[in-house]
Enzyme design. Structure first.
Site, PDB file in Angstrom:
ATOM      1  N   ASP A  52      40.374   7.793 -59.301  1.00 43.56           N
ATOM      2  CA  ASP A  52      39.041   7.838 -59.927  1.00 43.56           C
ATOM      3  C   ASP A  52      39.119   7.516 -61.414  1.00 43.56           C
ATOM      4  O   ASP A  52      38.382   6.655 -61.916  1.00 43.56           O
ATOM      5  CB  ASP A  52      38.396   9.207 -59.709  1.00 43.56           C
ATOM      6  CG  ASP A  52      38.210   9.546 -58.240  1.00 43.56           C
ATOM      7  OD1 ASP A  52      38.157   8.609 -57.417  1.00 43.56           O
ATOM      8  OD2 ASP A  52      38.135  10.740 -57.914  1.00 43.56           O
ATOM      9  N   GLU A 168      32.630  13.161 -54.305  1.00 41.18           N
ATOM     10  CA  GLU A 168      32.832  14.427 -55.004  1.00 41.18           C
ATOM     11  C   GLU A 168      31.507  15.119 -55.291  1.00 41.18           C
ATOM     12  O   GLU A 168      31.410  16.344 -55.227  1.00 41.18           O
ATOM     13  CB  GLU A 168      33.608  14.205 -56.299  1.00 41.18           C
ATOM     14  CG  GLU A 168      35.084  13.898 -56.076  1.00 41.18           C
ATOM     15  CD  GLU A 168      35.890  13.898 -57.358  1.00 41.18           C
ATOM     16  OE1 GLU A 168      35.274  13.967 -58.440  1.00 41.18           O
ATOM     17  OE2 GLU A 168      37.129  13.835 -57.270  1.00 41.18           O
TER      18      GLU A 168
END
Length: 275
Positions: A52, A168
């Protein structure tokens, strides 16, 4: 069940179609436009060693370089924020070499984190001790990291880049006002497999792109896989976000996590005005 799934997909801004080249171009233009319109001179991002932050870092550096080529003075700060010695430090350093940022800043948050925990323990040790001690310590780590990034952003007229994405956000897997705090979220609306696709297209090596995702916040369980915490796999989460059918068990765990973490995705609550 399908209606709730569709509502969640819409709320998190996940597109039903995905063209990686067009998505990269759109998000790079978004970054450049926002930097210009805000009058900012820097982008600041913590690099953890995971895909990420690697992806957000590659996008940030590419956007900043493009802006400099057109005459806009700006730079990209990649920030290492270890708590002492990080278990996957080698991966973090490899990410930095792939990103090739304008400047690397390293800030060890251990002293500040431990000092805060010690200060809280003076009058509230009974609240933070016990089986969730390392969980609470992990949240302090995440918030100290954001304090450091905003210190750099404030001193360089910069913006803090966040790494939150749809997978997420769906699971609420971030610390409120910690790694969940940022000025710009270039990965918003992407699920995990799409983040990986963007990373590959930007030239990231497969060993970093497909590295097992971990939060690495709890000192008693370093590099604990995200999926072990979720109880579902990223493939199941990504399928859910793409509107595909998942098992009843996975559907239940995903929607339960989404509801329980609603407060993380909302602005602070205020009294409702009565007419």
């Amino acid at each position: 069940m399908k209606d709730e799934q569709n509502n969640i997909i819409s709320a998190l801004g996940v597109a039903m179609t995905f063209d990686v080249s067009l998505e990269i171009e759109r998000r790079l233009n978004f970054l450049k436009d926002y930097v210009r319109s805000s009058g900012s001179k820097a982008l600041v991002l913590g690099i953890s060693g995971g895909v990420d932050s690697l992806t957000a870092g590659l996008m940030s550096q590419r956007a900043i370089r493009s802006m400099r080529e057109s005459g806009y003075d700006a730079q990209f700060f990649a920030v290492r924020l270890p708590y002492g010695t990080q278990a996957d430090e080698q991966d973090a350093q490899k990410c930095l070499s792939v990103i090739n940022p304008d400047r690397i800043v390293t800030i060890d948050i251990k002293a500040a984190t431990d000092a805060m925990m010690e200060a809280v323990n003076v009058d509230a040790k009974d609240l933070l001790s016990g089986p969730r001690h390392h969980f609470h310590l992990g949240n302090i780590k995440a918030r100290q990291r954001m304090i450091a990034q905003y210190a750099l952003a404030g001193s360089s007229k910069g913006l803090v880049i966040g790494t939150d994405h749809a997978a997420e956000a769906l699971m609420g897997f971030y610390t409120k006002f910690g790694d969940g705090a940022a000025d710009v979220l270039p990965l918003s609306g992407l699920n995990k497999r799409r983040v990986r696709s963007v990373a590959q297209k930007l030239g990231a090596p497969d060993d970093l792109v497909f590295k097992t995702p971990t939060a690495d916040l709890e000192s008693d369980a370093p590099l604990k896989p995200d999926e072990d915490v979720y109880g579902v796999t990223y493939d199941e989460i990504d399928d859910f976000l793409e509107g595909k059918t998942v098992s009843p068990s996975a559907h239940h765990k995903i929607t339960a996590a989404y509801r329980a973490s609603a407060h993380k995705r909302a602005l602070p609550v205020v009294p409702i005005e009565i007419a």
